[in-house]
Design a protein around this motif. Sequence first.
Motif, PDB file in Angstrom:
ATOM      1  N   ILE A 114      49.039  36.848  19.671  1.00  0.00           N
ATOM      2  CA  ILE A 114      49.355  35.608  19.015  1.00  0.00           C
ATOM      3  C   ILE A 114      48.399  34.396  19.345  1.00  0.00           C
ATOM      4  N   LYS A 115      47.652  34.387  20.539  1.00  0.00           N
ATOM      5  CA  LYS A 115      46.551  33.410  20.598  1.00  0.00           C
ATOM      6  C   LYS A 115      45.585  33.589  19.489  1.00  0.00           C
ATOM      7  N   ILE A 116      45.242  34.630  19.002  1.00  0.00           N
ATOM      8  CA  ILE A 116      44.191  34.699  18.095  1.00  0.00           C
ATOM      9  C   ILE A 116      44.783  34.717  16.653  1.00  0.00           C
ATOM     10  N   SER A 117      45.934  35.084  16.317  1.00  0.00           N
ATOM     11  CA  SER A 117      46.571  34.639  15.029  1.00  0.00           C
ATOM     12  C   SER A 117      46.970  33.075  14.799  1.00  0.00           C
ATOM     13  N   ASN A 118      47.147  32.358  16.048  1.00  0.00           N
ATOM     14  CA  ASN A 118      47.246  31.077  15.907  1.00  0.00           C
ATOM     15  C   ASN A 118      46.203  30.220  15.482  1.00  0.00           C
ATOM     16  N   GLU A 119      45.015  30.764  16.367  1.00  0.00           N
ATOM     17  CA  GLU A 119      43.620  30.253  16.056  1.00  0.00           C
ATOM     18  C   GLU A 119      43.198  30.455  14.677  1.00  0.00           C
ATOM     19  N   GLY A 120      43.434  31.765  14.259  1.00  0.00           N
ATOM     20  CA  GLY A 120      43.124  31.991  12.684  1.00  0.00           C
ATOM     21  C   GLY A 120      43.898  31.055  11.746  1.00  0.00           C
ATOM     22  N   ASN A 121      45.354  30.832  11.690  1.00  0.00           N
ATOM     23  CA  ASN A 121      46.150  30.159  11.196  1.00  0.00           C
ATOM     24  C   ASN A 121      45.613  28.666  10.935  1.00  0.00           C
ATOM     25  N   THR A 122      45.358  28.217  12.430  1.00  0.00           N
ATOM     26  CA  THR A 122      44.887  26.779  12.334  1.00  0.00           C
ATOM     27  C   THR A 122      43.982  26.591  11.659  1.00  0.00           C
ATOM     28  N   PHE A 123      43.001  27.504  11.993  1.00  0.00           N
ATOM     29  CA  PHE A 123      41.387  27.349  11.301  1.00  0.00           C
ATOM     30  C   PHE A 123      41.687  27.203   9.705  1.00  0.00           C
ATOM     31  N   TYR A 124      42.530  28.203   9.268  1.00  0.00           N
ATOM     32  CA  TYR A 124      42.907  28.196   7.665  1.00  0.00           C
ATOM     33  C   TYR A 124      43.508  26.989   7.511  1.00  0.00           C
ATOM     34  N   LYS A 125      44.562  26.483   7.984  1.00  0.00           N
ATOM     35  CA  LYS A 125      45.063  25.324   7.539  1.00  0.00           C
ATOM     36  C   LYS A 125      44.088  24.111   7.546  1.00  0.00           C
ATOM     37  N   ASN A 126      43.326  23.903   8.453  1.00  0.00           N
ATOM     38  CA  ASN A 126      42.200  22.962   8.664  1.00  0.00           C
ATOM     39  C   ASN A 126      41.253  23.049   7.449  1.00  0.00           C
ATOM     40  N   ASN A 127      40.922  24.241   7.171  1.00  0.00           N
ATOM     41  CA  ASN A 127      39.656  24.274   6.355  1.00  0.00           C
ATOM     42  C   ASN A 127      40.162  24.864   4.853  1.00  0.00           C
ATOM     43  N   TYR A 128      41.289  25.775   4.493  1.00  0.00           N
ATOM     44  CA  TYR A 128      41.483  26.132   3.279  1.00  0.00           C
ATOM     45  C   TYR A 128      42.681  25.926   2.736  1.00  0.00           C
ATOM     46  N   SER A 129      43.794  25.209   3.377  1.00  0.00           N
ATOM     47  CA  SER A 129      44.950  24.799   2.733  1.00  0.00           C
ATOM     48  C   SER A 129      44.869  23.844   1.904  1.00  0.00           C
ATOM     49  N   SER A 130      45.655  23.780   0.630  1.00  0.00           N
ATOM     50  CA  SER A 130      45.684  22.493  -0.144  1.00  0.00           C
ATOM     51  C   SER A 130      45.965  21.409   0.621  1.00  0.00           C
ATOM     52  N   TYR A 131      46.990  21.494   1.392  1.00  0.00           N
ATOM     53  CA  TYR A 131      47.188  20.156   2.074  1.00  0.00           C
ATOM     54  C   TYR A 131      46.105  19.558   2.536  1.00  0.00           C
ATOM     55  N   HIS A 132      45.297  20.428   3.330  1.00  0.00           N
ATOM     56  CA  HIS A 132      44.118  19.559   4.148  1.00  0.00           C
ATOM     57  C   HIS A 132      43.092  19.120   3.211  1.00  0.00           C
ATOM     58  N   PHE A 133      43.053  19.819   2.038  1.00  0.00           N
ATOM     59  CA  PHE A 133      41.986  19.628   0.986  1.00  0.00           C
ATOM     60  C   PHE A 133      42.110  18.294   0.304  1.00  0.00           C
ATOM     61  N   TRP A 134      43.555  18.085   0.099  1.00  0.00           N
ATOM     62  CA  TRP A 134      43.977  16.979  -0.499  1.00  0.00           C
ATOM     63  C   TRP A 134      43.948  15.832   0.500  1.00  0.00           C
ATOM     64  N   LYS A 135      44.288  15.879   1.682  1.00  0.00           N
ATOM     65  CA  LYS A 135      44.029  14.891   2.685  1.00  0.00           C
ATOM     66  C   LYS A 135      42.520  14.373   2.665  1.00  0.00           C
ATOM     67  N   ARG A 136      41.686  15.302   2.929  1.00  0.00           N
ATOM     68  CA  ARG A 136      40.414  15.075   2.993  1.00  0.00           C
ATOM     69  C   ARG A 136      39.668  14.264   1.540  1.00  0.00           C
ATOM     70  N   ILE A 137      40.357  14.571   0.632  1.00  0.00           N
ATOM     71  CA  ILE A 137      39.999  13.694  -0.590  1.00  0.00           C
ATOM     72  C   ILE A 137      40.701  12.251  -0.686  1.00  0.00           C
ATOM     73  N   ILE A 138      41.917  12.117  -0.007  1.00  0.00           N
ATOM     74  CA  ILE A 138      42.542  10.910   0.130  1.00  0.00           C
ATOM     75  C   ILE A 138      41.689  10.130   1.050  1.00  0.00           C
ATOM     76  N   ASP A 139      41.324  10.578   2.316  1.00  0.00           N
ATOM     77  CA  ASP A 139      40.651   9.923   3.400  1.00  0.00           C
ATOM     78  C   ASP A 139      39.249   9.462   2.511  1.00  0.00           C
ATOM     79  N   ILE A 140      38.714  10.332   1.991  1.00  0.00           N
ATOM     80  CA  ILE A 140      37.402   9.790   1.314  1.00  0.00           C
ATOM     81  C   ILE A 140      37.598   8.568   0.380  1.00  0.00           C
ATOM     82  N   LEU A 141      38.654   8.655  -0.345  1.00  0.00           N
ATOM     83  CA  LEU A 141      38.982   7.516  -1.313  1.00  0.00           C
ATOM     84  C   LEU A 141      39.339   5.977  -0.838  1.00  0.00           C
ATOM     85  N   GLN A 142      39.971   6.412   0.589  1.00  0.00           N
ATOM     86  CA  GLN A 142      40.373   5.059   1.087  1.00  0.00           C
ATOM     87  C   GLN A 142      39.203   4.250   1.777  1.00  0.00           C
TER      88      GLN A 142
END
Length: 142
Positions: A114-142
């Motif tokens: 569970i520790k490794i799967s959680n780390e992998g999931n968090t890394f995925y969400k922070n670096n590859y999910s569309s939510y995080h991608f658009w959040k970065r774009i919005i942060d840059i534009l603000q």
Amino acid sequence: RTKERQHYIDELLKTGINLFVTGGQREKKLKIQEYAEYIRRSKISLNFPFCLSSFDQCKGRVYETLASNTLLLERRNEATRKKFVPGKHYVEFETVGDLKEKIDYYLRNDDQRIKISNEGNTFYKNNYSSYHFWKRIIDILQ
């Protein structure tokens, strides 16, 4: 299926390990929802990075497994290591014996799995999910 993947599956099945094997969208005509549900319900998902063009690649299944918060076991290769950290985001194996030992270990040690799967999931969400991608774009534009 590639010869490599089939070899590992055949050898694991000989050991009596509880392994669920099914075809994908091409072999069994699985609907994408069925495919995703299989990964989400699994404690461990295996991936074989070999490409038919004779090189290893970081396949979509890597991302799908990490997005599903399932432990990824993948044959050691440089393509996946360029994007993820072995032992932290996923677990590498080198031989059938090594794979069998790791499957047994992580099925007996839920906390480590569970520790490794959680780390992998968090890394995925922070670096590859569309939510995080658009959040970065919005942060840059603000």
